[in-house]
Design a protein around this motif. Structure first.
Motif, mmCIF file in Angstrom:
data_model
loop_
_atom_site.group_PDB
_atom_site.id
_atom_site.type_symbol
_atom_site.label_atom_id
_atom_site.label_comp_id
_atom_site.label_asym_id
_atom_site.label_seq_id
_atom_site.Cartn_x
_atom_site.Cartn_y
_atom_site.Cartn_z
ATOM 1 N N ARG A 90 85.000 55.860 -4.375
ATOM 2 C CA ARG A 90 83.750 55.994 -3.626
ATOM 3 C C ARG A 90 83.278 57.448 -3.524
ATOM 4 N N ILE A 91 84.207 58.388 -3.467
ATOM 5 C CA ILE A 91 83.805 59.782 -3.269
ATOM 6 C C ILE A 91 83.639 60.554 -4.575
ATOM 7 N N PHE A 92 84.131 60.007 -5.682
ATOM 8 C CA PHE A 92 84.096 60.750 -6.940
ATOM 9 C C PHE A 92 82.688 61.197 -7.312
ATOM 10 N N ILE A 93 81.697 60.332 -7.199
ATOM 11 C CA ILE A 93 80.340 60.685 -7.617
ATOM 12 C C ILE A 93 79.803 61.870 -6.815
ATOM 13 N N SER A 94 80.162 61.967 -5.549
ATOM 14 C CA SER A 94 79.740 63.108 -4.729
ATOM 15 C C SER A 94 80.362 64.406 -5.237
ATOM 16 N N ILE A 95 81.635 64.353 -5.588
ATOM 17 C CA ILE A 95 82.313 65.537 -6.133
ATOM 18 C C ILE A 95 81.708 65.906 -7.486
ATOM 19 N N PHE A 96 81.441 64.898 -8.303
ATOM 20 C CA PHE A 96 80.850 65.117 -9.625
ATOM 21 C C PHE A 96 79.483 65.807 -9.498
ATOM 22 N N LEU A 97 78.640 65.307 -8.597
ATOM 23 C CA LEU A 97 77.309 65.910 -8.412
ATOM 24 C C LEU A 97 77.414 67.336 -7.879
ATOM 25 N N LEU A 98 78.312 67.565 -6.923
ATOM 26 C CA LEU A 98 78.490 68.915 -6.386
ATOM 27 C C LEU A 98 78.966 69.873 -7.473
ATOM 28 N N SER A 99 79.890 69.441 -8.298
ATOM 29 C CA SER A 99 80.384 70.321 -9.359
ATOM 30 C C SER A 99 79.266 70.661 -10.344
ATOM 31 N N GLY A 100 78.357 69.711 -10.608
ATOM 32 C CA GLY A 100 77.222 69.978 -11.491
ATOM 33 C C GLY A 100 76.286 71.019 -10.915
ATOM 34 N N VAL A 101 76.014 70.933 -9.632
ATOM 35 C CA VAL A 101 75.158 71.915 -8.964
ATOM 36 C C VAL A 101 75.816 73.298 -9.004
ATOM 37 N N MET A 102 77.132 73.327 -8.887
ATOM 38 C CA MET A 102 77.867 74.594 -8.869
ATOM 39 C C MET A 102 78.155 75.121 -10.270
ATOM 40 N N VAL B 183 89.147 42.402 0.803
ATOM 41 C CA VAL B 183 88.800 43.378 1.834
ATOM 42 C C VAL B 183 87.551 44.156 1.425
ATOM 43 N N ARG B 184 86.877 44.690 2.426
ATOM 44 C CA ARG B 184 85.730 45.570 2.181
ATOM 45 C C ARG B 184 86.101 46.949 2.712
ATOM 46 N N VAL B 185 85.822 47.966 1.919
ATOM 47 C CA VAL B 185 86.123 49.339 2.314
ATOM 48 C C VAL B 185 84.809 50.121 2.360
ATOM 49 N N ASP B 186 84.476 50.638 3.540
ATOM 50 C CA ASP B 186 83.304 51.495 3.708
ATOM 51 C C ASP B 186 83.798 52.919 3.934
ATOM 52 N N VAL B 187 83.266 53.847 3.157
ATOM 53 C CA VAL B 187 83.698 55.239 3.252
ATOM 54 C C VAL B 187 82.550 56.082 3.788
ATOM 55 N N LYS B 188 82.840 56.854 4.815
ATOM 56 C CA LYS B 188 81.850 57.770 5.388
ATOM 57 C C LYS B 188 82.385 59.191 5.247
ATOM 58 N N LEU B 189 81.638 60.016 4.515
ATOM 59 C CA LEU B 189 82.035 61.414 4.342
ATOM 60 C C LEU B 189 81.556 62.233 5.533
ATOM 61 N N PHE B 190 82.438 63.054 6.066
ATOM 62 C CA PHE B 190 82.060 63.990 7.130
ATOM 63 C C PHE B 190 81.857 65.386 6.558
ATOM 64 N N ASN B 191 82.592 65.701 5.507
ATOM 65 C CA ASN B 191 82.513 67.030 4.920
ATOM 66 C C ASN B 191 82.779 66.937 3.420
ATOM 67 N N LEU B 192 81.942 67.604 2.664
ATOM 68 C CA LEU B 192 82.143 67.755 1.224
ATOM 69 C C LEU B 192 81.791 69.197 0.919
ATOM 70 N N ALA B 193 82.771 69.964 0.495
ATOM 71 C CA ALA B 193 82.540 71.381 0.243
ATOM 72 C C ALA B 193 83.165 71.781 -1.081
ATOM 73 N N GLY B 194 82.500 72.691 -1.742
ATOM 74 C CA GLY B 194 83.016 73.256 -2.978
ATOM 75 C C GLY B 194 82.864 74.756 -2.927
ATOM 76 N N ALA B 195 83.828 75.457 -3.481
ATOM 77 C CA ALA B 195 83.772 76.914 -3.508
ATOM 78 C C ALA B 195 84.291 77.406 -4.849
ATOM 79 N N LEU B 196 83.531 78.284 -5.467
ATOM 80 C CA LEU B 196 84.003 78.936 -6.688
ATOM 81 C C LEU B 196 85.048 79.953 -6.283
ATOM 82 N N THR B 197 86.200 79.905 -6.919
ATOM 83 C CA THR B 197 87.286 80.812 -6.565
ATOM 84 C C THR B 197 87.438 81.933 -7.585
ATOM 85 N N SER B 198 86.600 81.887 -8.619
ATOM 86 C CA SER B 198 86.621 82.919 -9.636
ATOM 87 C C SER B 198 85.206 83.102 -10.169
#
Length: 144
Positions: A102-114, A6-21
């Motif tokens: 597929r989405i891990f790298i996006s979370i990883f990059l966002l966490s680095g920016v934050m 099978v082929r799996v294509d992932v399309k992100l609609f929203n990726l958000a990060g918020a510092l809670t502390s």
């Protein structure tokens, strides 16, 4: 489950990060709680679409990540059904594993920016094994 079936294509609609502390300590190794929603929204002869939403939050509270989108799966109907089965070792549906890969790298990059901690690449698989909780394929919302 072979990736050739099978082929799996992932399309992100929203990726958000918020510092809670405002307090960030380098010596602190936080753990993550995760809530997952995976819902089939369309099924054709050789394809299916699934809406997903993943929310991750650290303990102690430092950061929260929210991700949602659609995963389109292409392949034979029986292969798509196999992808929806739960891995007996990790108790995680194979499709969810593929989405997280597929989405891990996006979370990883966002966490680095934050300048915030990020979940490990095999986070979903480790957390299930550690807690021993089971996620059923029909379960719409579950804590991992």
């Amino acid at each position: 489950m072979s990736s050739d079936e099978v082929r799996v294509d992932v399309k992100l609609f929203n990726l958000a990060g918020a510092l809670t502390s405002e307090t960030q300590r380098d010596d602190l190794e936080p753990t993550f709680d995760v809530n997952v929603k995976l819902e089939e929204i369309e099924r054709g002869i050789d394809e299916a679409a699934f809406k997903f939403a993943i929310a991750m939050e650290t303990k102690p509270s430092v950061v929260r990540f929210d991700v949602n989108g659609v995963a389109k799966v292409y392949g034979k109907s029986e292969d798509i059904d196999k992808l929806l089965e739960v891995d007996p070792e990790t108790k995680v549906p194979y499709l969810l594993k593929r989405i997280y890969q597929r989405i891990f790298i996006s979370i990883f990059l966002l966490s680095g920016v934050m300048n915030a901690p990020h979940p490990p690449p095999d986070f979903l698989f480790l957390s299930i094994k550690k807690t021993g909780e089971e996620m059923k394929p029909a379960e719409a919302d579950g804590k991992v």
